[in-house]
Every structure is written in C-alpha cells, then in structure tokens.
Design a protein around this motif. Sequence first.
Motif, PDB file in Angstrom:
ATOM      1  N   UNK A  34       4.842  10.634   0.535  1.00 40.11           N
ATOM      2  CA  UNK A  34       5.948  10.621  -0.636  1.00 40.11           C
ATOM      3  C   UNK A  34       5.462  10.997  -1.974  1.00 40.11           C
ATOM      4  N   UNK A  35       4.083  10.601  -2.400  1.00 40.89           N
ATOM      5  CA  UNK A  35       3.760  10.909  -3.725  1.00 40.89           C
ATOM      6  C   UNK A  35       3.934  12.332  -4.096  1.00 40.89           C
ATOM      7  N   UNK A  36       3.208  13.152  -3.362  1.00 45.87           N
ATOM      8  CA  UNK A  36       2.983  14.472  -3.829  1.00 45.87           C
ATOM      9  C   UNK A  36       4.360  15.183  -4.032  1.00 45.87           C
ATOM     10  N   UNK A  37       5.401  14.784  -3.311  1.00 47.39           N
ATOM     11  CA  UNK A  37       6.840  15.418  -3.610  1.00 47.39           C
ATOM     12  C   UNK A  37       7.442  14.717  -4.506  1.00 47.39           C
ATOM     13  N   UNK A  38       7.469  13.543  -4.574  1.00 47.62           N
ATOM     14  CA  UNK A  38       8.411  12.610  -5.619  1.00 47.62           C
ATOM     15  C   UNK A  38       7.914  12.901  -7.108  1.00 47.62           C
ATOM     16  N   UNK A  51       0.645  -1.248  -0.154  1.00 46.29           N
ATOM     17  CA  UNK A  51      -0.016   0.172  -0.138  1.00 46.29           C
ATOM     18  C   UNK A  51       0.835   1.197  -0.082  1.00 46.29           C
ATOM     19  N   UNK A  52       1.901   1.153   0.669  1.00 37.68           N
ATOM     20  CA  UNK A  52       2.790   2.458   0.786  1.00 37.68           C
ATOM     21  C   UNK A  52       3.268   2.590  -0.595  1.00 37.68           C
ATOM     22  N   UNK A  53       3.763   1.553  -1.429  1.00 40.01           N
ATOM     23  CA  UNK A  53       4.235   1.740  -2.798  1.00 40.01           C
ATOM     24  C   UNK A  53       3.073   1.985  -3.559  1.00 40.01           C
ATOM     25  N   UNK A  54       2.005   1.701  -3.489  1.00 40.22           N
ATOM     26  CA  UNK A  54       0.868   2.003  -4.387  1.00 40.22           C
ATOM     27  C   UNK A  54       0.321   3.421  -4.074  1.00 40.22           C
ATOM     28  N   UNK A  55       0.566   3.961  -2.992  1.00 40.81           N
ATOM     29  CA  UNK A  55       0.456   5.481  -2.847  1.00 40.81           C
ATOM     30  C   UNK A  55      -0.899   5.567  -2.224  1.00 40.81           C
ATOM     31  N   UNK A  56      -1.601   4.679  -1.584  1.00 44.89           N
ATOM     32  CA  UNK A  56      -2.827   4.742  -1.155  1.00 44.89           C
ATOM     33  C   UNK A  56      -2.852   5.748   0.262  1.00 44.89           C
ATOM     34  N   UNK A  57      -3.990   6.212   0.177  1.00 44.20           N
ATOM     35  CA  UNK A  57      -4.135   7.127   1.677  1.00 44.20           C
ATOM     36  C   UNK A  57      -3.920   6.352   2.750  1.00 44.20           C
ATOM     37  N   UNK A  58      -3.503   6.458   3.787  1.00 42.49           N
ATOM     38  CA  UNK A  58      -2.539   7.990   4.032  1.00 42.49           C
ATOM     39  C   UNK A  58      -1.141   7.727   3.735  1.00 42.49           C
ATOM     40  N   UNK A  59      -0.670   6.372   3.408  1.00 37.77           N
ATOM     41  CA  UNK A  59       0.811   6.157   2.887  1.00 37.77           C
ATOM     42  C   UNK A  59       1.168   7.329   1.626  1.00 37.77           C
ATOM     43  N   UNK A  69       0.811  22.134 -11.317  1.00 34.73           N
ATOM     44  CA  UNK A  69       0.289  21.176 -12.210  1.00 34.73           C
ATOM     45  C   UNK A  69       0.720  19.716 -11.834  1.00 34.73           C
ATOM     46  N   UNK A  70       1.849  19.425 -11.627  1.00 38.76           N
ATOM     47  CA  UNK A  70       2.063  18.065 -11.297  1.00 38.76           C
ATOM     48  C   UNK A  70       1.789  17.566 -10.166  1.00 38.76           C
ATOM     49  N   UNK A  71       2.003  18.487  -9.015  1.00 34.31           N
ATOM     50  CA  UNK A  71       1.501  18.113  -7.810  1.00 34.31           C
ATOM     51  C   UNK A  71      -0.114  17.662  -7.860  1.00 34.31           C
ATOM     52  N   UNK A  72      -0.968  18.380  -8.629  1.00 35.28           N
ATOM     53  CA  UNK A  72      -2.164  18.226  -8.656  1.00 35.28           C
ATOM     54  C   UNK A  72      -2.342  17.002  -9.289  1.00 35.28           C
ATOM     55  N   UNK A  73      -1.531  16.667 -10.397  1.00 36.89           N
ATOM     56  CA  UNK A  73      -1.621  15.153 -11.062  1.00 36.89           C
ATOM     57  C   UNK A  73      -1.246  13.937 -10.307  1.00 36.89           C
ATOM     58  N   UNK A  74      -0.219  14.302  -9.205  1.00 37.58           N
ATOM     59  CA  UNK A  74       0.212  13.405  -7.953  1.00 37.58           C
ATOM     60  C   UNK A  74      -1.020  12.982  -7.246  1.00 37.58           C
ATOM     61  N   UNK A  75      -1.601  14.032  -6.655  1.00 41.02           N
ATOM     62  CA  UNK A  75      -2.807  13.669  -5.664  1.00 41.02           C
ATOM     63  C   UNK A  75      -3.847  13.024  -6.610  1.00 41.02           C
ATOM     64  N   UNK A  76      -3.921  13.250  -7.807  1.00 44.48           N
ATOM     65  CA  UNK A  76      -5.067  12.569  -8.395  1.00 44.48           C
ATOM     66  C   UNK A  76      -4.646  11.014  -8.591  1.00 44.48           C
ATOM     67  N   UNK A  77      -3.356  10.883  -8.721  1.00 45.46           N
ATOM     68  CA  UNK A  77      -3.036   9.739  -8.698  1.00 45.46           C
ATOM     69  C   UNK A  77      -3.385   8.631  -7.301  1.00 45.46           C
ATOM     70  N   UNK A  78      -3.317   9.300  -6.182  1.00 45.52           N
ATOM     71  CA  UNK A  78      -3.502   8.823  -5.049  1.00 45.52           C
ATOM     72  C   UNK A  78      -5.350   8.730  -4.879  1.00 45.52           C
ATOM     73  N   UNK A  79      -5.856   9.355  -5.632  1.00 45.77           N
ATOM     74  CA  UNK A  79      -7.192   9.134  -5.675  1.00 45.77           C
ATOM     75  C   UNK A  79      -7.431   7.978  -6.498  1.00 45.77           C
ATOM     76  N   UNK A  80      -7.000   8.095  -7.793  1.00 51.05           N
ATOM     77  CA  UNK A  80      -7.430   7.041  -8.834  1.00 51.05           C
ATOM     78  C   UNK A  80      -6.666   5.762  -8.210  1.00 51.05           C
TER      79      UNK A  80
END
Lengths: 494, 655
Positions: free
Chosen positions: B231-235, B219-227, B301-312
């Motif tokens: 890291x995702x929105x920064x990396x 789950x940490x690797x997949x970027x699921x909330x809260x993990x 723009x990329x941070x926005x997309x990163x958060x969307x990754x968490x969502x999707x």
Amino acid sequence: MTNGELVNIYLLLVFLLALPFIGGLVTLGLKRRDADVVAGLFSLVVFVLAIILALKAGTRELTFAFGSLPWLGIQEIFGFRVDPLAVIMLLVTTFVGFFVVVYSSFYLSEGNREHPTTNGKGRYYFWLLFFLGAMVGVSISQNFFQFFIFFELTTICSFALIDFYETPRALRAGFTALITTSLGSLCFLAGLAILAVYARSFDFEAVRDLSPSIKTAFFILLWISALAKGAQVPFQIWLPQAMEAPTPISAYLHAASMVKVGVFLIARMVTTPYASYPESLGVLVSLWALFSMLFALLAFLGADDIKKLLAYSTIIHIGYILLGLSLWLMGADIKALQGGILHIINHSVSKGLLFLCAGVISYATGTRKISELGGLGTKLPVNAIAFTVGVFAVGGFPPFACFFSKFYMVLGAISLHNWIGILSAVFMVLESTISLTWYTMITHRIFMGEERANLGNIKPIPLYINIILVFLALATIVVPQLGLEFVKVFEVIR
Amino acid sequence: MNGMELLLQGFGILVVGAIITALLGKWHRLNGWMAFVLGSIASVLLLISAIGTLTSSAMPTKGSGIFSIFFLDKLSSFFLLIISGISIMSLLYSIRYIEHYRKSTSLYYPFLLLFILGMSGVVSVRNMFAFLLFWEFMTLTSYFLVIYESEKPENLLAGFRYFFWSFLSAGCVELAIALLYIQTNSFDMSIMKGAIPVIQEKHPFMFHSLLALFLIGFGIKAGIFPFGNFWLPDAHPAAPSPVSALLSGVMIKTGVYGILRTFLWMLPLSPASNIWGTVISAMGAISLVMGTLSALEQTDSKRLLAFHSIGQMGYIFLGVGAGLALLSLNSPFGYFALFGGMLHLFNHSIFKSLLFLSAGSILYRKGTRELSQLGGLASSMPLTFLSALTASLAIGGIPPLNGFVSKWLLVFSTSIPARLHYEFPIWAIAGIFASGLTIASMLKYVGSAFMGLKKEEDNFNDVPLTMQISQILLAAACLITGVVAVLPLGIIYNSLRESIMNLPSYEQLIGMGIEIAPKLKGLTIALWNPMLILLSLIVLSVIFYEFIRGAKKETTIWLGGVLVDRRNLVYDPHSYFFTLRRGIWSNIPSIPLPRIERLGRLSVAPGEDVYEPLIRLGHRFIERLRKSHSGLLQTYILWQMLGLAIVILLIYVFK
C-alpha cells in the motif's frame, strides 16, 4: 407490578397488535395522498406505542395467556409475551417501519424514474400495514403456534408486496419467494407437530420436556425454516429475486424485518432458560452459517445491480447473527449471544438506510446498475454521505453500528478455544475487510468521478427524504449504544 | 493545568477546528489560516502536555470520568511530541499548497485536523478498545485525505489499497486484543500487562500467536516489507504532499508505537523478547535492503521517497528488534540499539517530512512528479533546494545532520555484540550498504530535480513564504538535532523510563563529560562530540575550498565531435543505476484488487442460477403430467380404473 399497570400493558399490547391491521383495512380503500397520510399516521402511532411499551416494561418478563384449543388438549394457546428480546424486535420493526412508510409516499409516485406508479397505493399500504401487524404479532408471540401463524402471515404479505409492480419478473420473484419460504414453513409445521405430540404444549419453555433426540429434531426443523426465511444456503435464491419489489419494501422486509424473523426464532429458542440444546447443534449451525456467508460473499463481489448487492450482503449478515447465536450454543462467552442479538438491531438500521439510499438513486436516475452509475455525489450530496455512513455502518467501522456487534461476536468466537471459534473469528475479520473495501469501491463508483451522460436529468430529492436519511445515518451511531444497554441483560443459562 | 487537561483541550480545539473548516470550504486562504491557527494551538497544547509528562517525575496522567480512557505516559509523550511537531509544519505548508488543487478545501482541512486528532488519540489511550476505535478513526480520516485528488483513478485505487490493508491491520490487532480480553476480561492495558506472564506460562501457543498478530497488524501499518509494498508506494504519492509528509513522517510511526507498547512495555523481558526481537530485527534488515533497492529504480519523486520510507522503517525495526533481543540477554548494547531505533524514528519523521514537502514544492511549481521532466531548479528555487539537500544528506546519514547519529548508534550497537547474536553484524553491514544506496538514490533525486542547467520555461520564483518557512524550520531541525543530539536522546531516555526496568542512569548511557562550570552540569560528552565533528568538518571544508578555488578551470564539454546544445546534456534519471536494475530483481509486483467484471463472471453460478436446471426439470415433469388432462372422457375413466385397481391391490396387501 400492580394490577393496574399490568392491565395498562395488556391494553397497550392489544392496541399494538390490532392497530396495524385496522390501519391496513382503512387504507385499502384510500387513494394516493390520503393513503400516504393515513398509513404514516398509523405507523407513527404504532411506533410511539412500542416506545411506551418498552419504557413501561423495561427489562421485565411478562406473559399474558388466554384462549385454548381443547380438542388438541393444549391450554393457553394465544397470548402476549413481553421480554427484552420481544421489546428489541418490536422497537426495531416499528422504528424502521415508520420510516419506510413515510419514504414510500415519496418512492411510489410518478416522479420515480425507475418505476413510475400512479395507482395501487391503497393495496400497497394494506399489505405493508398488515405486514407491520404480522411483525408485531411475531415479536410478542407467547408460544410457537402463535409465532407460526404470524410467521406465515409475513410470508403472504411479502409475496403480495414483491408482486406489487405486477411485471412478469416481479410475479415470478414473488412466486419463488412464496415457494422457498413455504418449504421452510413446512418444516416449522412438522416441528410444531412434534412439540404438540411429545410435549403437549406449544410454549417456548415446553422444549425442556423433550428428550434430547426429539429436541434435536425439533431444533433442526425450526432451524431449516429459519434458513428459508433468512435466505441462507440452500434457500438463497429468493432474496435477490425479491429485489423486484419496490425499494422501501426491500428495505423493510428484506433487510430489516422479515429476514430477521427466522433468526428471531432461533434467538427465542436459544435464549429459553434451561433449554439445554446439544452442543453439536451449535457446531452444525455455525459451520452452515460460515458456508452460507462464504457463498453469499462470492456472489456479493460480483453483483452489478445495487439492490442485489445489498441483498447478498443481507444474506451474509443473517449468517453473522446465526454464527453468533450458535457460537454461544457451543459454549462461547455470553458476548457471542449478545453480539448476535445486537447485530439484529444494528444490521436492520444500517441495511435499511442503505436500501433507502439505493432507492433514492433509482428514483433519481432510473437505473440500478452500478456499471451505469457515476458521479452522483454533486447532485445527491446528502444521499452520498448517508450511503457512505451506511456502508461504514454495515462494514463494521467504528463508531458506526455493526462494529460493536461484530466485535462482540469476535470476542465470543475467540473465547471458544477450538478451531471453530478461531475459524469464525478470522473469517469474520476477513469478511469485514473484504466487504468494507468492496463497498467503498462501489460507493466511489457510484458517487464520485465523472457523471455519466446517459443518466440524463437527475431529479431533485424532497427535503423530508434527506432529513430521514440524515436521521437514520445518525441513528447508526446512536442505536448501537442503546442496543448495547439492552443486550447486556442477556445473561441466560444455557 | 496538568498534562491531561491540556491534552483534552487540544483534542477539543481540533474537533472545533474540523467543524469550522468544514464550513469555510470556499475561501481557501482563510480556511487554511484558520486550520493552521487552530491546529497549531492544539498541537502546541499537545506539545506542552507531552513535554510536561516527559520531564516530570510524577505518575502518568490520566483523565477522569468519561475521559479515563486517556492515559499519557512517557512513551506516549514521545510520540505525541513527534505528531504535534510535524503537524504544525504540515498545516503551515498546506495553506498555500492546497490552492493548486482548485477543489473545495472542506474535504481537506477537517479531515486533516481529525487525522491529527486520531493519531494523537491512538498514542494516548490506555483502553485497548478505545485504541482500536482511534486506530480505525485514524485510518478513516487519512483515507479521505489520500483520495482528496479523486479525479485521478490511480489515486482512488491507491486509496482502496490503503483502506484494505489498514483495515486488515486493524483486524489483526482486533483479533489479538480479543485474545487478550478473553484471558483478562478487561480492555485496560495495565491489566493486560499484568496478565502477560501468566499467559506466557500457561498458553505458550496462544501467547506467541498473540504477539505474531500484533506484529503483523502493526507491521502492516508501519509499512515494513513485505506488507508495506502493498500500500505505501501507491498511497503516499496519491495524497497531497503535506498529507504524504504526515503519513510517512508520523502515521507509520504509530505502527512502531504499537510494537513498542506491546513488545517493550507490555511484555516483560524474557526469552520470548529475544525470539521476537530477532524476528523484528530480521524483518527490519530485510526491509531496509529491499525498500532502498526498490527506491533506486523509481523516477517518480514521491514514489521514490515512499520506498525510502519502507527502507528507513527497516532501520527503526532493526533498532527496536535488536534492542529487545539484546536487552533480554542483558547486554548494555540493547539500550544503544533501542536508542538508535527510536532516535531514527524521531529523525526520520523530520527529514522524511521535509523530503515530501520539498517534492511537494516541486510539484507545486512544475506540476509534475516525474524526475525525467525536471531539472535545474536550484537557481529558481534556492531555498527548496537547500532544504531538500539538507534532508537528503540527513537521510543518507552524513554528519553533522541527525541521520548520522541514529545510523551510527544502530550500526555500532548491532555490530559489536556478535557473540550473542551472530546475525546482527550482517544486519549492520546491510545497514551500511543501504546507507550507501540511500545516498545514491538521493543523489538521483536531488540531481535530477535541482542540478543542471535551468530550463528556459522555468520563470518562477521559489514557493510561497509559508511553504518555505515550514521547510526551513524542518531543515534547521535536522541540523540542530544532529549537532545537539543530546536533546532528542534525552527525550528518548525519559520516554523509556517506564518501559524498561532498571534503566541505567542518564550519565552512564549518554556519557560523562567535561564540566565547563558547575552550573552547566547536565552537559555531557554527547553534547560535545557532534560539535567537535561539526567543527572539524568546517575546518576541513574551508581547507579544501581554498585548494580547489585556485584549481578550477572552465572548459567546453567534448562529445566526440558532435555539436550538442548544453541544455540537452542532462543525465536522465532512468539511466541511474541501470546495472543494478538489470541485475537485481527489485520489481516486487503489487497485488491488484480484482476488478468487478472479472469477478462477475465468477459469481454468475452461485446466487440465483443454481436452481435453474432443477426448476426446468420440475417444469418438464409437470408439463408431462399436464398432458394427462386430455379433455377426453375416456382418458379420465381410464385413470379412475387405474386408481381403483391400485387401491384394491393395496387393501388386499395390507389386509
């Protein structure tokens, strides 16, 4: 084995033991370049002899005993013992020793911005080669008494080498090291006395004849001496202070060899077949090791001097080895023991590499403080890569060295289905994560980013040093695989 | 040439490519083409082996000798397909994109090729030890890629966060593997699979902690909330855009691979699947709401997309979890949920990569990621605009694009079986809600970046051809996989064949259809439905366009009597969703790593100075003793008398 082969091995061992001491005496009178070359030759020959011994002896167990102390009533007081554990220790010591001796010729020179040295090389190599001889003696000791003699010899050599620069801080550091490890040696001596009185022999196997309570007392006394030698809590003060020594000495004594003598002692005790130490001893040692590791981890996170950082990391890793050995003592899978012994090999090579890289940094820039360093990657590229490899090796990143030993120890810890095993496993994983991340941050701080103006001209590093660094970096990948083959032999009966 | 040989050859080419591109660092263009050519050949080989394994009915291919750790079964092939496909696009895009960094590319291409190797290796091994090795290898190579632009300190910090959390996830997986190893004394996945029912019976607590560790680790690797928030929105913003596309589009999917491997393939269907399926789907549902909400307020723009990754990823977890739970309760909707989750995984990798590539194109031309500084790029960069629009519509779930099919499957399969799981319809509603939020957020993204009047200083053309081609191909893929949804669904069906017992036949799941001709027997209703929708959409849009065309009138904008230059009338991205931001706490703080100085003060006490007071005490005592050496003869005689007296006393006492 035929008699002829046995005689060959015996002669090999005699040479292995005698040559470093002879070399030390020879180089005492030499100066500069001559001292470098002669010392290098002696250490190379010792290394080659160690390899030959390993090939000849393989995984056999051989003992040669001679001499006696009739007034003590004990026969066969001196001798040689060759078994897988001894061979491992011997190979590690002579391997790192050779590279450290060659590196010393580079480090102890006027070019060194941090500690320009012009004289004293004869004295330096004398003590270094004596130390090498003492380590050989420790590795191939046949009983506890002989072990103790060489154990003490390493202490004296370490004291002399820490004092090498003869600054007030170095003198104080050497004195601290001497006193602290001597406290441990006193306990060792007491343990020897117990063994002599109750078992009438100094043999490693003599432990079997002791009653459980005496056995426990003996183990604890020797364990305290191992703690002192390995700079675990409460003896941890001497190792960071010992960083006043020249960096090749830090690499050798305080990472690869001398601190390993203590855990080697414990490994000897623990791998004696049918020794049957009580399981509560395993609990004691493991919990103490965990506590010590935690303590050292906190100090590690706050260190600014790069050598002190590596020193605290060494304390953590000695704790790892003790943890592995003690978990096995408590009843874990044999993998814990194998991991612990493998970690001796892996850590020596990786930490040695890291210290040598740190030495290059202090040579080239004149400072050891991480807060003053920065942007060295462009000027010292080979060093940067070697340091990164060393960091990954120590941190436990596959396929570099310490991953395999740590993984084995985690497997062993989990096989103990009690809370200590789980605590150890979780702690090992967390510690690896934290220290690896911190190491990476340090690596970035030192090598990447802007080059600091106050560093001045960064001296170029000669080619042979870069070759040594690259070689050791490659060794961190190759050595664990070889080591794995070695440690698989350990199927000891508790 | 069986699949395994192709796989190994592909790996070999990637390694060779890494070595070659490391040496050609100075010649950027040549290096890029070299990496692209070698990487694509390798990816194509991997693709062929993956497709071959998926379509054949033979046993899974395994390597021989030293390569016996590799094991390509149908589940692996599905992921291998995604990895190789997106990698080709990313490599093509990188050729020109990397040039704007003006750094040596020998720090980029080798790691990129090795990253592809690592990801492919993760999904194609059968030995858990090798899995761990490849997992960490993947982390290592992607770490170097994330910090490629190391001149900016925030990128370094992002890299450390990524490193720390990836390593922690590897640690959790390592602990779980260790637990399994102790039970089975083997690292082979098939043997572990066989031992799982035994462990479930005898050691239920260990069994569940094992699964929990796997879930947390993957789950940490997949970027699921809260993990993921850690890291995702920064990396993802820190990495170069083609790498972000790979990270978001492919690498976090390996986390889902791990989940599928352990929870679907290894774990036989049982009440435990139900429990864990519920947990996974709940995590997914929370993630999709929280991730998308956090995305709403981003202006980078990329941070926005990163958060969307968490969502999707939340959608994917929802599908997988619901599938697990429903399958264990023998509901046929489980298949649809699982299909929906995996199809969303497939689709997301396509449209998320495309979104990151389009953000990268904007960055390439304008040099900024900040949406408030962008605007009116549609006229200067028409193709990028078109592909970004396609991807935005796809992520929003608009037919006929691919996002719609997977979201529809997910909502459909979770909302109906309410009797079995009361909370599933709530998740379905959350999914629809998040869909709306996604469209809104994409409106902000596309609107702020592309719409509006063209700025005067933007005198450039669209991005170079190679970058355009990769974007167009991905956009086309969005459309095609949306309309011909049978294609990915068929692949997913095949990939699940080995993981689920008694999988109903293809026709039963994906539908029977009207046969056009005996030759086209394979075409089922699933093929026709999207096309019908597409057809009806086209008809409707033509009708509307005719209506609107005549009714359009141009006029000036009334601003209450103030004369304002039309060019300044931009809807600032910060103003979007202002009410939402005021009302909802979506500012989840990220945990900072401690700084060296702060910890330095903490650690002064342990370490060296612990014994200072003791040593000083000892010194003082010894100093006092030293005073007894006064140099006067009388003092020494006094001491001797004293000593003699004590000795006589002792002898008398102990006589």
